[in-house]
Design an enzyme around this catalytic site. Structure first.
Site, mmCIF file in Angstrom:
data_model
loop_
_atom_site.group_PDB
_atom_site.id
_atom_site.type_symbol
_atom_site.label_atom_id
_atom_site.label_comp_id
_atom_site.label_asym_id
_atom_site.label_seq_id
_atom_site.Cartn_x
_atom_site.Cartn_y
_atom_site.Cartn_z
ATOM 1 N N TYR A 170 0.831 -1.217 0.000
ATOM 2 C CA TYR A 170 0.000 0.000 0.000
ATOM 3 C C TYR A 170 0.859 1.257 0.000
ATOM 4 O O TYR A 170 2.064 1.195 0.096
ATOM 5 C CB TYR A 170 -1.068 0.001 1.094
ATOM 6 C CG TYR A 170 -0.688 -0.105 2.551
ATOM 7 C CD1 TYR A 170 0.577 0.148 3.048
ATOM 8 C CD2 TYR A 170 -1.668 -0.444 3.485
ATOM 9 C CE1 TYR A 170 0.855 0.066 4.413
ATOM 10 C CE2 TYR A 170 -1.403 -0.525 4.840
ATOM 11 C CZ TYR A 170 -0.135 -0.259 5.290
ATOM 12 O OH TYR A 170 0.129 -0.353 6.615
ATOM 13 N N GLU A 171 0.181 2.393 -0.186
ATOM 14 C CA GLU A 171 0.879 3.689 -0.281
ATOM 15 C C GLU A 171 1.787 3.739 -1.504
ATOM 16 O O GLU A 171 2.868 4.317 -1.477
ATOM 17 C CB GLU A 171 1.746 3.857 0.960
ATOM 18 C CG GLU A 171 1.545 4.992 1.888
ATOM 19 C CD GLU A 171 0.391 5.888 1.680
ATOM 20 O OE1 GLU A 171 -0.673 5.595 2.217
ATOM 21 O OE2 GLU A 171 0.537 6.898 0.985
ATOM 22 N N GLY A 172 1.392 3.061 -2.576
ATOM 23 C CA GLY A 172 2.239 2.961 -3.762
ATOM 24 C C GLY A 172 3.138 1.746 -3.616
ATOM 25 O O GLY A 172 4.042 1.722 -2.767
#
Ligand code: FAD
Length: 589
Positions: free
Chosen positions: A441-443
């Site tokens: 997550y978060e890229g």
């Protein structure tokens, strides 16, 4: 699982002996009244006590119970609501928040240590305040004054949490595809409609309100990423006096059942003409969201580090206790049936790898947090610019390298336990399951690597990189040979690799994606070498050496001997280029 011990001695070492941070606070007008070495220690000790005593004990039970969805409500595991209240009442949600809106105003270096402790104790729990702090940062930087004064104080107080609503079923990495709409209404507000998935803390039973930051498109917006705006959408509407009114048209359709972080609610969120407020300028929503995401990316990196630290604390206690076999050089505990497994070279390799990656990682996260503080508080415009350039360059490395090393570390921690690491009883397998999401997550980490190479290196022709490499080279040249020579060789090798990537990337865009992950890792190991050399230099020159300094020096030696050489193989992989990736058509893969 052994009790969690906040690594306060190591944090103190970084603040006072390695980076000399309190001396900088004392010369910085914006911070001199706010914080000093004693305040920092008191904050970390006090937060550490609550985290170790109240939050850590809920880690296992939270994993076992998970969150429950009941007709739109989400019920967090037993104990979470009380622990959250205690955490919020102590002011820790707003620890790095702006004092003019009720935040504690502590520098990011302190916030970063607190995040590490919180996530090591219980990552699922830590996500609720972390998302809130990130949402506050976005509002502080981009929202209008009335929005800030209405929403920030209760969020810093922890009475309301925040969420970040980007992802949709057909759109994750490529946010240009998003479809959620926002229609302006006559009263200056907007009506937001669409479905978001995977929303952390989108619904929960910890607080009376949730402030969603939602990316959506205005009716006349250009296609793609340039047509995205940011909206504040409260779960419960708030009147002009800040009092809660009617429920907004926001609902949680379901929660995900997932591999780890089971006590963190991952929600499908439906917005059905929900009332929202524009944050920042129309069509500039990604910029505003990136303020939050850059902050979150260091935070997610710290999650990886934190889980690695927890795994190490468990593994070292187990390795000193568990008896199997004899040391290769003869019995070390002749009175016992067998020696503790810590005598075995391979167990030592795993433990030292964990220790070196954790302590190197803590130095790295502290270094990045310090750059964030320099960029924000420094009196000198040049110092601010330099720090900003370093933050931009290092953010994708912090997110991806700290989490990749976190996973490696948690896997070593499981291996030290043998079969007992695979079963639930000891908690080591949970740390791996929880850690795995930090790489996604978060890229996703592959996207972080593309950001490093595509935007941060090629984007400025390697300018920011050269500032950092000069800093490392200057430091290496002033060191004695033991650490100076290999550090200089490592930074020269990274310069060479960077020049290769810059050159190849200009001509063929496939080369960027082919090189990026291994390049990011080579970058990360070289940075850790710099930070380990800085720590070793302090340990060698300290006037009052303690066993702690001896341990630092030995770990630095291990890092240079056993982990830094990984850059050689990474460099060879990068230079192999993209050719071998495209030998097969996709249908033959
Ligand atoms: C537990 C959990 C919590 C989450 N919390 C939130 C949240 O609070 N808010 C929110 O908005 N989202 C959240 N997410 C969503 C998360 O950020 C996305 O899952 C993530 O960004 C990846 O998007 P995706 O899943 O659609 O994968 P995709 O974008 O489909 O990517 C799949 C794979 O392809 C690769 N890939 C994609 N594009 C490229 C490219 N151009 N070049 C190279 N490789 C590429 C990716 O690296 C990845 O490995 C959460 C997800 C989970 C599982």
């Amino acid at each position: 699982m052994s009790d969690y011990l906040p690594p306060l001695r190591d944090m103190d070492f970084l603040f006072n002996e390695v980076f000399d941070i309190p001396a900088w606070w004392a010369q910085t007008p914006a911070l001199v009244e706010q914080v000093d070495a004693d305040t920092a220690r008191a904050v970390l000790e006090q937060a550490g006590r609550l985290i170790a005593g109240v939050v850590a004990p809920l880690n296992r039970s939270g994993d076992e119970q998970g969150c429950r969805w009941d007709n739109g409500r989400v019920i967090t595991p037993d104990g979470f609501a009380d622990a959250y209240r205690a955490f919020a009442e102590d002011g820790w949600v707003g620890v790095a928040g702006a004092p003019e809106y009720g935040g504690m105003g502590m520098p990011k270096v302190i916030g970063a240590q607190l995040e590490e402790m919180l996530n090591a104790a219980n990552l699922s729990f830590g996500l609720y305040p972390m998302l809130t702090a990130g949402a506050c940062l976005s509002l502080l930087n981009h929202a209008s004054e009335p929005l800030k004064s209405r929403y920030l104080p209760p969020m810093y107080e922890g009475r309301w949490t925040g969420s970040m609503c980007l992802t949709e079923p057909h759109c994750g990495t490529d946010l240009g595809l998003l479809r959620t709409r926002a229609e302006p209404s006559a009263d200056g507000r907007y009506r937001v409609s669409g479905t978001k998935i995977f929303i952390t803390g989108g619904e929960q039973d910890l607080t009376e309100n949730i402030i969603h930051l939602v990316l959506a498109r205005l009716p006349d917006a250009p296609a793609g990423a340039k047509g995205i705006s940011l909206f504040l959408v409260p779960k419960v509407l708030v009147d002009d006096d800040g009092l809660l009114g009617e429920a907004n048209a926001v609902s949680c359709g379901s929660i995900e059942h997932k591999m780890g972080i089971k006590a963190s609610a991952t929600c499908v969120m439906n917005f059905d003409g929900a009332i929202g407020y524009l944050v920042g300028e129309p069509n500039k929503g990604l910029n505003a969201m990136f303020t939050m995401m850059n902050y979150e990316r260091l935070g997610v990196g710290i999650q990886g580090l934190a889980l690695g630290e927890r795994s190490y604390q468990n593994a070292i206690a187990y390795a000193r206790d568990r008896q199997q076999g004899r040391a290769p050089t003869g019995a070390e505990a002749p009175g016992q049936a067998a020696d503790p497994i810590v005598v075995h070279p391979d167990v030592r390799r795993m433990l030292l790898t964990m220790k070196a990656l954790n302590e190197g990682g803590r130095a790295f996260s502290t270094y990045v947090a310090l750059q964030l503080d320099l960029a924000k508080y420094s009196e000198s415009a040049d110092a601010r610019r330099l720090a900003e350039a370093k933050v931009a360059l290092l953010t994708p490395v912090a997110k991806a390298f700290l989490t990749d090393m976190g996973l490696e570390t948690t896997v070593h921690g499981q291996q030290v336990f043998g079969g007992h690491g695979y079963i639930r009883e000891w908690g080591q397998e949970q740390l791996i399951r929880d850690c795995r999401i930090t790489q996604i997550y978060e890229g996703a980490n592959g996207i972080q690597a593309l950001d490093l190479v595509g935007r941060k290196l090629l984007g400025d022709g390697g300018q920011a990189y050269r500032l950092l490499s000069t800093e490392i080279r200057t430091f290496a040249e002033a060191l004695t040979a033991e650490f100076g020579t290999p550090l200089l060789a490592a930074v020269n090798e990274l310069d060479d690799l960077t020049a290769w990537v810059l050159d190849r990337g200009q001509g063929n865009p496939q080369e960027i994606g082919a090189a990026s992950v291994e390049y990011l890792h080579a970058f990360g190991y070289t940075l850790y070498a710099y930070l380990w050399a800085r720590m070793a230099d302090v340990a060698l020159n300290t006037e009052q050496p303690e066993p702690f300094h001896q341990s630092k020096l030995a770990t630095a030696r291990f890092y240079f001997a056993r982990l830094l050489p990984r850059t050689l193989s990474l460099s060879a992989s990068v230079k192999a280029g993209s050719h071998s990736l495209y030998l097969l058509d996709a249908d033959l893969l």
